[in-house]
Design a protein around this motif. Structure first.
Motif: not given
Length: 455
Positions: A101-102, A154, A156, A98, A145-146, A148-149, A151
């Motif tokens: 990924k960030d 980004y 959390g 993770k 992207e947001l 997909e997450r 949350t």
């Protein structure tokens, strides 16, 4: 450049060198707030820099952070260093995948920086509507992207490194249109998650304290661009804005050579920058590359853009895991950059032999041993090799300035010695090399505020 005296420091406080309207400096201001680091802020006039500041940062850039006598530069490097040294709250995920990924997402976000810059400078030959659409296209990627997450942030439930690193440009998204009397803003129907994110972010105390109204920013940037005359361009050639002794600019020069891009070079006097250059790069930094009207900045961003646009030869491995590993290694390489800077400014009170340069090089030696190849890229140089080279070329410079001569220890760094000898004979590298003694003479004058660009 103006002569003055640095303001006295307050005991127990770090010092952040900033410029109120700079998005990169804002990154550092936010992270200092997040980590609750006691600090004061000294804003630098980037068009009339005080001579003493070049002892802090030889390129005169912001941000720079003096943390207990250790000088940190580059906004992302500062943020990541602070996150490691002060891990509460932690800004990267603990999970390595993770976290990677960030880091990748922050790298991709460079598109927003580049798109915003193109809209601000109007160097791309596009209409305002096309520029705003380009910004919108990149923001749509961030929206996805947001989603997909799943949350709010980004990071959390609370912001993380990604949130804080992208915020300054989201805050400034409207600025290019406001300069022209228009007002581009987030389309709520297409960017619903990002609208919520933006509203949440701007109410965070650590962010709120750094925010400047977009209209005030537009007024500032409009006045920032005043001009003289740029040298005429040659048809069919790109233009690389450089400074002969700058290691970051050398990165771009090497990759332009590797990719065989027809280009000319305009060297910028970094202590007396021409007015017209601020239209190319608002911070007046090098390198900057004008590629068919598109302005690219930041040495690694330029290199990676060129590698994608001109994939022969490829500089990253095709395998995604190996590519991620190379990107991570380039990130870790910041330790050598920082060590070299510390040694150059003699901020650590150590002899060159005891300098952290040696430790950083030992880490690079270990990586080369693990790979079992001549180059980090394998049988031929890759992105890691080219990004690493300029500081290896300059590794002797700090000691030469003091009358010593630190060089690679053949018994401790045998693989790196072979690598260095192979690299300096590569045509694309050889054309950019400057003798270390000449570099030492230049940097000695530069640190004294009397650089001789004609060496």
């Amino acid at each position: 450049m103006r002569r003055s005296t640095e303001p006295p420091k307050e005991e127990g406080k770090s010092r952040l060198y900033s410029m109120h309207f700079c998005p990169f400096a804002q990154r550092a201001r936010i992270v200092c707030n997040v980590k609750k680091i006691p600090h004061d802020i000294v804003n630098i006039d980037l068009k009339n820099k005080p001579d003493w500041y070049f002892k802090i940062h030889p390129k005169g850039l912001v941000p720079a952070l003096d943390l207990e006598g250790q000088i940190l530069v580059e906004s992302l490097d500062i943020a990541e260093f602070l996150d490691e040294k002060f891990p509460d709250p932690q800004l990267y995920p603990a999970d390595p995948e993770k976290k990677a990924k960030d880091k990748e997402l922050i790298g991709k976000f460079g598109k927003v920086v580049a798109t915003w810059a193109a809209a601000l400078y109007k160097k791309d030959g596009k209409t305002n509507q096309e520029r705003f659409q380009s910004i919108n296209d990149v923001l749509l990627e961030m929206e996805t992207e947001l989603e997909e997450r799943g949350t709010t942030f980004y990071g959390g439930d609370a912001p993380g490194m990604v949130d804080y690193m992208i915020w300054p440009w989201v805050e400034r998204a409207r600025v290019p249109s406001l300069i022209d009397g228009e007002d581009f803003d987030f389309p709520k129907d297409k960017l619903s998650k990002l609208v919520v994110w933006k509203n949440e972010m701007k109410e965070r105390k650590e962010v709120k304290e750094t925010i400047t109204d977009p209209q005030i920013q537009a007024t500032f940037y409009k006045g920032y661009f005043t001009g003289s005359t740029e040298p005429p361009k040659e048809e069919g050639k790109s233009r690389l804005y450089s400074m002969h002794f700058c290691p970051f600019a050398q990165r771009a020069r090497i990759v332009c050579n590797v990719k065989k891009i027809p280009h000319d070079i305009v060297n910028i006097d970094l202590k007396n920058k021409p007015d017209w250059y601020f239209k190319i790069h608002p911070k007046g930094l090098v390198p900057a590359l004008d590629l068919e009207g598109q302005i690219l900045v930041e040495s690694l961003d330029i290199a990676e853009f060129l590698d994608e646009k001109f994939p022969d030869p490829p500089l990253y491995p095709a395998d995604p895991e190996k590519k991620a590993k190379d990107k991570e290694l380039i990130g870790k390489f910041g330790k050598l950059t920082a060590a070299w800077s510390v040694a150059l400014h003699n901020k650590d009170d150590k002899t060159s032999q005891e300098s952290p340069i040696t430790n950083a090089l030992l880490n690079m030696e270990t990586e080369l041993v693990k790979r079992g190849t001549t180059f980090y890229g394998g049988d031929s140089p890759g992105m890691v090799d080219y990004m690493f080279w300029p500081w290896v070329e300059r590794s002797r410079v700090p000691s030469l300035i003091t009358g010593e001569d630190f060089d690679f220890s053949k018994d401790k760094l045998p693989k790196l010695v072979v690598w260095k000898n192979e690299m300096k004979e590569r045509k694309e590298v050889k054309e950019t090399i400057t003798d270390p003694q000449i570099q030492a003479t230049f940097y000695k004058g530069y640190l004294q505020g009397k650089p001789n660009y004609d060496l």
